[in-house]
Every structure is written in structure tokens, then in C-alpha cells.
Design an enzyme around this catalytic site. Structure first.
Site, PDB file in Angstrom:
ATOM      1  N   TYR A  71      28.166   1.204   0.352  1.00 33.28           N
ATOM      2  CA  TYR A  71      28.580   2.367  -0.437  1.00 33.28           C
ATOM      3  C   TYR A  71      29.395   3.369   0.374  1.00 33.28           C
ATOM      4  CZ  TYR A  71      24.784   0.706  -3.498  1.00 33.28           C
ATOM      5  OH  TYR A  71      23.947  -0.040  -4.281  1.00 33.28           O
ATOM      6  N   LYS A 108      20.581  -0.727   2.459  1.00 35.70           N
ATOM      7  CA  LYS A 108      20.672  -2.190   2.320  1.00 35.70           C
ATOM      8  C   LYS A 108      21.507  -2.823   3.419  1.00 35.70           C
ATOM      9  CE  LYS A 108      20.663  -1.380  -2.657  1.00 35.70           C
ATOM     10  NZ  LYS A 108      21.120   0.027  -2.614  1.00 35.70           N
ATOM     11  N   HIS A 149      21.052  -7.088   0.613  1.00 40.94           N
ATOM     12  CA  HIS A 149      21.847  -6.688  -0.543  1.00 40.94           C
ATOM     13  C   HIS A 149      22.127  -7.842  -1.511  1.00 40.94           C
ATOM     14  CE1 HIS A 149      24.870  -3.316  -1.704  1.00 40.94           C
ATOM     15  NE2 HIS A 149      24.420  -3.928  -2.765  1.00 40.94           N
ATOM     16  N   ASP A 166      18.815   6.044  -3.325  1.00 42.99           N
ATOM     17  CA  ASP A 166      19.190   4.657  -3.051  1.00 42.99           C
ATOM     18  C   ASP A 166      20.643   4.598  -2.588  1.00 42.99           C
ATOM     19  OD1 ASP A 166      18.459   1.583  -3.756  1.00 42.99           O
ATOM     20  OD2 ASP A 166      20.560   2.007  -4.213  1.00 42.99           O
ATOM     21  N   PRO A 210       8.633   6.522  -5.744  1.00 44.81           N
ATOM     22  CA  PRO A 210       8.833   7.247  -7.007  1.00 44.81           C
ATOM     23  C   PRO A 210       9.474   6.348  -8.053  1.00 44.81           C
ATOM     24  CG  PRO A 210       9.513   8.589  -5.132  1.00 44.81           C
ATOM     25  CD  PRO A 210       9.268   7.204  -4.604  1.00 44.81           C
ATOM     26  N   LEU A 258      11.335   7.085 -10.513  1.00 46.50           N
ATOM     27  CA  LEU A 258      12.697   7.487 -10.846  1.00 46.50           C
ATOM     28  C   LEU A 258      13.407   7.945  -9.579  1.00 46.50           C
ATOM     29  CD1 LEU A 258      14.863   8.090 -13.023  1.00 46.50           C
ATOM     30  CD2 LEU A 258      13.884  10.386 -13.202  1.00 46.50           C
ATOM     31  N   GLY A 259      14.581   7.368  -9.334  1.00 50.12           N
ATOM     32  CA  GLY A 259      15.371   7.748  -8.178  1.00 50.12           C
ATOM     33  C   GLY A 259      16.812   7.970  -8.573  1.00 50.12           C
ATOM     34  N   LEU A 260      17.628   8.284  -7.591  1.00 53.88           N
ATOM     35  CA  LEU A 260      19.050   8.491  -7.819  1.00 53.88           C
ATOM     36  C   LEU A 260      19.844   7.390  -7.141  1.00 53.88           C
ATOM     37  CD1 LEU A 260      21.293  10.366  -8.989  1.00 53.88           C
ATOM     38  CD2 LEU A 260      21.382  11.443  -6.718  1.00 53.88           C
ATOM     39  N   GLY A 261      20.570   6.602  -7.939  1.00 57.36           N
ATOM     40  CA  GLY A 261      21.512   5.647  -7.378  1.00 57.36           C
ATOM     41  C   GLY A 261      22.752   6.385  -6.914  1.00 57.36           C
ATOM     42  N   GLY A 316       0.778  -1.228   0.000  1.00 52.52           N
ATOM     43  CA  GLY A 316       0.000   0.000   0.000  1.00 52.52           C
ATOM     44  C   GLY A 316       0.811   1.280   0.000  1.00 52.52           C
ATOM     45  N   THR A 317       2.110   1.199   0.258  1.00 51.87           N
ATOM     46  CA  THR A 317       2.960   2.380   0.195  1.00 51.87           C
ATOM     47  C   THR A 317       3.314   2.659  -1.268  1.00 51.87           C
ATOM     48  OG1 THR A 317       5.011   1.111   0.461  1.00 51.87           O
ATOM     49  CG2 THR A 317       3.926   1.887   2.474  1.00 51.87           C
TER      50      THR A 317
END
Length: 317
Positions: free
Chosen positions: A52, A81, A114, A47, A19, A21-24, A15-16
Site C-alpha cells: 500500500y 502484510k 498477502h 490494516d 477489534p 471493526l477496523g479501518l482498511g 488467546g489474543t
């Protein structure tokens, strides 16, 4: 600030919404300034991952824009992650709390396992090895890891949970026991490695695919390949010809390719003009089925990450 193009959202199975399009943020430069610039041009989906090593910088940027009132927390969608060395149920809470503290948030919108492979927890070592140079694997079952993520959902610390780099059989094991169904499966997907079978499987099981590395792929040269058959997606002649026809960039065509296949997509860049162009992909014409197949150049497992220790088995198995 420039014109903002807010990405449309897709509803998840709990239900959530997320978007499209996101930014990696893997290996991007000037992380703090990039996040702030991305928010200025309309990004709301970011993300990251423990691996990272940029959660702190992202958290600093988010804290600043939230304090300035540029966005509200509920307008943002933040993914991080759980790394392979933290998959033992006894390690999950500490790993999550570390990520949450670095991000300087009260909750995250999406928490992913991950990869299905579990490695020995040796502190901050990402690839722990023995004296012979072999990876230190463990027998932790990702099904038990999943139960640990479900506890975070129950406590309101995570809105949605999912996986990354799993194959279908591994996903089915989770579905058989899950209290909270995986909402997202994040995998490498682009015209050199379309992952069509996995995407269709996910659709049938009401799981949204997030496509990572949609732009960075480079086909590995094999005997008999001509120069035209080898190189980056951004420079490929077919992608370039379609981009020229529509008056768009090759990056916009590749992002549109992922969106038109029903995927969420998280391209990477730290260049402001490219952030803007990528966000404006909604003005790029929807590709016809013929054009989609034309962009799907080979689908012959030319993934960047498919055969690393992250994904020891084919994703579509």
C-alpha cells in the site's frame, strides 16, 4: 472530538483479541490525517501492507497520537502484510523490519502473507516482468514462508500471524505443518461475493475471517443483465431498501452484514463523517437470517480481486 464508539473484540485461537471493526487503508487519501481522525472517533484497528506504500504515514500518525497520550500502544491493533516479492525465507526478515521501521513500532499485532503466489524479488517492483511482459514467478513454497513468520512470533515481534487470499486447500497445507496456527484469513467478502463456503470452513477450523472491500464492490455487467442488476453495492436497491427500513446508511447495513456473519470487517474511507457512521454500526439492528440472505445478493464470484494474480485459484477450492 465527538462521541467514541469502541468496537467490540473477538478472541483469536492464540488467546489474543482483535477489534471486530477496523479501518482498511488501501488507496485512501490523506492517510496521516485519516488515521488521527479515526482514532478520535474510536478506531483502534488499522490494516495496511507493504504494497500500500503508506506504512510511513500511518507510523507518523500513530507516533503522534501515542506521544499525545490519546491511546496506549496496547489499545491498538496494527496489521501489515508480507508481499509476494518478499516470500523467500531469506527475504522475510528484511521485509518485516522495513515495515516495522516505517510503522515506528516495536511489534505488530498481525502479520499476513498477502497472497499464496511468489514473485521474483526485484527491489521495489511490485509486478516484476520479463521482456515478454510475463510475471516473474518463483517456486518458493508458501509453507516455507509460513515458517519464517513463525520465527517472528517466537521472537515477540508479531503477536499473531495469518494469510490473505488463500483457498481452503492452501490453508490446509499450512495447518498440517504449523507450529503457530493461522489466526486470521483475510479475504474479499461482500454480498456480490459472499465466500460462504470459505467462511464456514474457517469457523470449523477456529480461524477468524477478516472481510476486506465490504463496500467498494461493483458487479460486472453480463449479457442479459438489467440496469437494476448492475452497479455498486452502496447503490443497490435491496441494500437501500433495508437501510431505509432501519434508518441507517447503506454502508452501515453492509458492515453489519459482515459482522453478523461472524467476520471482522475493514471498510475504507477517509471522510470523517463516514468514519463516524461506520463506527456507529453497533447501533444498527442485527439482521435476521432472512435479511442476511436477502443482502447476499448473488454470491456468484463477483469479486474485485478474485481473478488477479493475487488469487489464481478459487478461494473455496
Amino acid at each position: 472530538m465527538g462521541t467514541q464508539f469502541l468496537a467490540p473484540v473477538v478472541k483469536l485461537n492464540n488467546g489474543t483479541t482483535i477489534p471486530k471493526l477496523g479501518l482498511g487503508t488501501y488507496d485512501i487519501k490523506h492517510v496521516r490525517d485519516t488515521i488521527k481522525a479515526a482514532i478520535d472517533v474510536g478506531y483502534r484497528h488499522f490494516d495496511t501492507a507493504w504494497l500500500y506504500n503508506n506504512e510511513r504515514e500511518i507510523g507518523d500518525a500513530l507516533k503522534e497520537v501515542l506521544k499525545e497520550g490519546k491511546v496506549k500502544r496496547e489499545d491498538l491493533f496494527i496489521t501489515t502484510k508480507l508481499y509476494m516479492t518478499k516470500m523467500d525465507p531469506v527475504d522475510i526478515r528484511a521485509a518485516f523490519n522495513q515495515s516495522l521501521e516505517r510503522l515506528q513500532l516495536e511489534y505488530v499485532d498481525l502479520y499476513l502473507i498477502h497472497a499464496p503466489t511468489s514473485l521474483k524479488n526485484c527491489g521495489d517492483q511490485t509486478l516484476p516482468k520479463d521482456e515478454q511482459g510475463s510475471l516473474l514467478l518463483t517456486n518458493v513454497d508458501y509453507v516455507d514462508t509460513w515458517k519464517g513468520l513463525e520465527e517472528l512470533v517466537d521472537e515477540g515481534l508479531v503477536k499473531s500471524i495469518g494469510v490473505s487470499n488463500f483457498n481452503n486447500k492452501q490453508m490446509e497445507r499450512i495447518l498440517e505443518m504449523a507450529k503457530h496456527k493461522p489466526a486470521i484469513h483475510q479475504v474479499e467478502s461482500h454480498p456480490y461475493n459472499c465466500n460462504s463456503n470459505l467462511i464456514e470452513w474457517a469457523k470449523k477450523n477456529d480461524i477468524v475471517i477478516t472481510a476486506y472491500s465490504p463496500l467498494q464492490a461493483q458487479k460486472r455487467q453480463k449479457p442479459g443483465d438489467s440496469e437494476d442488476d448492475f452497479g455498486t453495492l452502496l447503490g443497490h436497491k435491496t441494500v437501500k431498501s433495508i437501510a431505509e427500513k432501519y434508518g441507517k446508511t447503506t454502508a452501515q447495513i453492509l458492515i453489519r452484514f459482515a459482522l453478523d456473519r461472524g467476520c471482522v470487517v475493514i471498510p475504507r474511507t477517509s471522510i470523517r463523517s463516514e468514519l463516524q457512521e461506520n463506527m456507529e454500526v453497533e447501533t444498527t439492528p442485527i439482521l435476521s437470517l432472512g435479511r442476511l440472505s436477502e443482502v447476499c445478493l448473488c454470491d456468484e464470484d463477483y469479486g474485485i480481486y478474485q481473478h488477479t494474480m493475487l488469487t489464481p485459484k478459487p478461494l473455496s477450492e
